[in-house]
Design a protein around this motif. Sequence first.
Motif, PDB file in Angstrom:
ATOM      1  N   ASN A 206      -4.733 -14.532 -16.222  1.00  0.00           N
ATOM      2  CA  ASN A 206      -3.567 -14.428 -15.342  1.00  0.00           C
ATOM      3  C   ASN A 206      -3.459 -13.034 -14.741  1.00  0.00           C
ATOM      4  N   ILE A 207      -3.745 -12.019 -15.545  1.00  0.00           N
ATOM      5  CA  ILE A 207      -3.712 -10.653 -15.018  1.00  0.00           C
ATOM      6  C   ILE A 207      -4.737 -10.491 -13.898  1.00  0.00           C
ATOM      7  N   ILE A 208      -5.944 -11.022 -14.133  1.00  0.00           N
ATOM      8  CA  ILE A 208      -7.003 -10.911 -13.118  1.00  0.00           C
ATOM      9  C   ILE A 208      -6.627 -11.677 -11.858  1.00  0.00           C
ATOM     10  N   ARG A 209      -6.076 -12.924 -12.031  1.00  0.00           N
ATOM     11  CA  ARG A 209      -5.692 -13.715 -10.861  1.00  0.00           C
ATOM     12  C   ARG A 209      -4.601 -13.013 -10.061  1.00  0.00           C
ATOM     13  N   ASN A 210      -3.582 -12.485 -10.763  1.00  0.00           N
ATOM     14  CA  ASN A 210      -2.497 -11.801 -10.058  1.00  0.00           C
ATOM     15  C   ASN A 210      -3.019 -10.591  -9.299  1.00  0.00           C
ATOM     16  N   ASP A 211      -3.935  -9.863  -9.917  1.00  0.00           N
ATOM     17  CA  ASP A 211      -4.488  -8.688  -9.248  1.00  0.00           C
ATOM     18  C   ASP A 211      -5.307  -9.104  -8.027  1.00  0.00           C
ATOM     19  N   VAL A 212      -6.082 -10.187  -8.176  1.00  0.00           N
ATOM     20  CA  VAL A 212      -6.880 -10.663  -7.040  1.00  0.00           C
ATOM     21  C   VAL A 212      -5.964 -11.154  -5.913  1.00  0.00           C
ATOM     22  N   ASP A 213      -4.909 -11.932  -6.265  1.00  0.00           N
ATOM     23  CA  ASP A 213      -3.973 -12.408  -5.242  1.00  0.00           C
ATOM     24  C   ASP A 213      -3.314 -11.238  -4.521  1.00  0.00           C
ATOM     25  N   LYS A 214      -2.958 -10.224  -5.269  1.00  0.00           N
ATOM     26  CA  LYS A 214      -2.339  -9.043  -4.662  1.00  0.00           C
ATOM     27  C   LYS A 214      -3.301  -8.374  -3.679  1.00  0.00           C
ATOM     28  N   GLN A 215      -4.537  -8.219  -4.112  1.00  0.00           N
ATOM     29  CA  GLN A 215      -5.537  -7.597  -3.244  1.00  0.00           C
ATOM     30  C   GLN A 215      -5.788  -8.444  -1.999  1.00  0.00           C
ATOM     31  N   VAL A 216      -5.835  -9.781  -2.185  1.00  0.00           N
ATOM     32  CA  VAL A 216      -6.042 -10.674  -1.041  1.00  0.00           C
ATOM     33  C   VAL A 216      -4.898 -10.553  -0.047  1.00  0.00           C
ATOM     34  N   ASN A 217      -3.660 -10.541  -0.571  1.00  0.00           N
ATOM     35  CA  ASN A 217      -2.496 -10.425   0.325  1.00  0.00           C
ATOM     36  C   ASN A 217      -2.524  -9.112   1.089  1.00  0.00           C
ATOM     37  N   ILE A 218      -2.902  -8.048   0.397  1.00  0.00           N
ATOM     38  CA  ILE A 218      -2.979  -6.742   1.078  1.00  0.00           C
ATOM     39  C   ILE A 218      -4.042  -6.772   2.173  1.00  0.00           C
ATOM     40  N   ILE A 219      -5.213  -7.334   1.830  1.00  0.00           N
ATOM     41  CA  ILE A 219      -6.302  -7.395   2.815  1.00  0.00           C
ATOM     42  C   ILE A 219      -5.910  -8.248   4.007  1.00  0.00           C
ATOM     43  N   VAL A 220      -5.292  -9.435   3.736  1.00  0.00           N
ATOM     44  CA  VAL A 220      -4.884 -10.322   4.831  1.00  0.00           C
ATOM     45  C   VAL A 220      -3.822  -9.656   5.704  1.00  0.00           C
ATOM     46  N   SER A 221      -2.843  -9.021   5.056  1.00  0.00           N
ATOM     47  CA  SER A 221      -1.789  -8.343   5.827  1.00  0.00           C
ATOM     48  C   SER A 221      -2.373  -7.237   6.696  1.00  0.00           C
ATOM     49  N   ASN A 222      -3.258  -6.445   6.124  1.00  0.00           N
ATOM     50  CA  ASN A 222      -3.891  -5.381   6.903  1.00  0.00           C
ATOM     51  C   ASN A 222      -4.712  -5.949   8.052  1.00  0.00           C
ATOM     52  N   ALA A 223      -5.413  -7.067   7.774  1.00  0.00           N
ATOM     53  CA  ALA A 223      -6.225  -7.686   8.829  1.00  0.00           C
ATOM     54  C   ALA A 223      -5.342  -8.233   9.952  1.00  0.00           C
ATOM     55  N   GLN A 224      -4.234  -8.886   9.544  1.00  0.00           N
ATOM     56  CA  GLN A 224      -3.329  -9.428  10.562  1.00  0.00           C
ATOM     57  C   GLN A 224      -2.707  -8.308  11.399  1.00  0.00           C
ATOM     58  N   ALA A 225      -2.318  -7.214  10.742  1.00  0.00           N
ATOM     59  CA  ALA A 225      -1.747  -6.085  11.479  1.00  0.00           C
ATOM     60  C   ALA A 225      -2.780  -5.489  12.426  1.00  0.00           C
ATOM     61  N   GLU A 226      -3.994  -5.364  11.954  1.00  0.00           N
ATOM     62  CA  GLU A 226      -5.051  -4.821  12.812  1.00  0.00           C
ATOM     63  C   GLU A 226      -5.345  -5.756  13.976  1.00  0.00           C
ATOM     64  N   ALA A 227      -5.340  -7.089  13.680  1.00  0.00           N
ATOM     65  CA  ALA A 227      -5.571  -8.059  14.754  1.00  0.00           C
ATOM     66  C   ALA A 227      -4.460  -8.007  15.799  1.00  0.00           C
ATOM     67  N   ALA A 228      -3.206  -7.930  15.318  1.00  0.00           N
ATOM     68  CA  ALA A 228      -2.084  -7.843  16.265  1.00  0.00           C
ATOM     69  C   ALA A 228      -2.179  -6.577  17.112  1.00  0.00           C
ATOM     70  N   LYS A 229      -2.581  -5.487  16.461  1.00  0.00           N
ATOM     71  CA  LYS A 229      -2.727  -4.223  17.193  1.00  0.00           C
ATOM     72  C   LYS A 229      -3.808  -4.337  18.265  1.00  0.00           C
ATOM     73  N   LEU A 230      -4.955  -4.924  17.884  1.00  0.00           N
ATOM     74  CA  LEU A 230      -6.050  -5.090  18.838  1.00  0.00           C
ATOM     75  C   LEU A 230      -5.662  -6.037  19.969  1.00  0.00           C
ATOM     76  N   GLU A 231      -4.920  -7.102  19.615  1.00  0.00           N
ATOM     77  CA  GLU A 231      -4.489  -8.055  20.639  1.00  0.00           C
ATOM     78  C   GLU A 231      -3.541  -7.392  21.637  1.00  0.00           C
ATOM     79  N   ALA A 232      -2.608  -6.593  21.109  1.00  0.00           N
ATOM     80  CA  ALA A 232      -1.680  -5.883  21.992  1.00  0.00           C
ATOM     81  C   ALA A 232      -2.415  -4.897  22.880  1.00  0.00           C
ATOM     82  N   GLU A 233      -3.370  -4.193  22.284  1.00  0.00           N
ATOM     83  CA  GLU A 233      -4.142  -3.250  23.094  1.00  0.00           C
ATOM     84  C   GLU A 233      -4.960  -3.977  24.157  1.00  0.00           C
ATOM     85  N   GLY A 234      -5.502  -5.163  23.802  1.00  0.00           N
ATOM     86  CA  GLY A 234      -6.269  -5.949  24.773  1.00  0.00           C
ATOM     87  C   GLY A 234      -5.401  -6.443  25.920  1.00  0.00           C
TER      88      GLY A 234
END
Length: 292
Positions: A206-234
């Motif tokens: 459970n500790i490993i899963r929670n840590d992985v889910d947290k990392q995934v959420n951070i990566i997805v959020s960062n990717a979405q923010a970067e995508a939105a930024k690139l889309e706005a710039e485009g």
Amino acid sequence: MTKKIILAVVIVLVLIVGFSSIYVVGENTAACTFRFSEIVNTVDTPGLHFKLPFVDSVKYYSQATQFYDIPPSEVLTSDKQTMTVDCYVLWNISDPQQFYRALGTTAKAEERLNAMTYNVLKNVMSTLAQSDIINMNDGAERNEIYEGIAAQVDEVAKAYGIHVEDVKIKQFDLPQSNLEAVYGRMISERNQMAEKYTADGNYEANIIRNDVDKQVNIIVSNAQAEAAKLEAEGEAEYMRMLAAAYDTPEKKDFYAFILALDALKQTLTGDQKTVILDADSELAQILSGNQG
């Protein structure tokens, strides 16, 4: 003729006396010389030795290691549990004279070894709980117990001219009445250990899963923010290029014309080839060639 007979008799007598005065000691053997039922000499050196003819007699004792399998016997542990012990003894005669005076024969020696070993086993086992003997621990822990038993038996056996080399425990067994109870206890202990390992494993998982889910959420959020930024710039770059491309009335009219053609092209799909346009629409004017 008489002299020859006498000489022959003398020779025979000499040979008889000679052979009666010598004896041979082999390897790992001790020879006790008896005179009138008393031991007068003991020799354990291999080779030829001498004694008084017709007076002394010789008895041989093997000093090689001997094996005695002790019949299984029951002992009581400190927690009042009965156990059956099956063992054997490795021993040899260390002092032939003392052995002869105390025991005399191998059969009597084995009887004495049986009693000595049982008494020591009984005393040692009375200080141990059954769980100290029957467990999943390293077998080396029990070797100290066995070595202590052998040392105690050897100490007692010295009084009989015997050296006990080792006492080997072949098997510690349980009476049939105790088997099910002990096996049940061991199964319960193993089940408890298995449940603990499972719970610990699930907790770590459970500790490993929670840590992985947290990392995934951070990566997805960062990717979405970067995508939105690139889309706005485009989009901003697109609007800038579009404004630069149509910054005159002629370019705007041309752009409108291209858009009208694209719209017309999208309407003329499939089998439908008829388009109804208002006469005042720019597209109708363009198609009819009446555009100002």
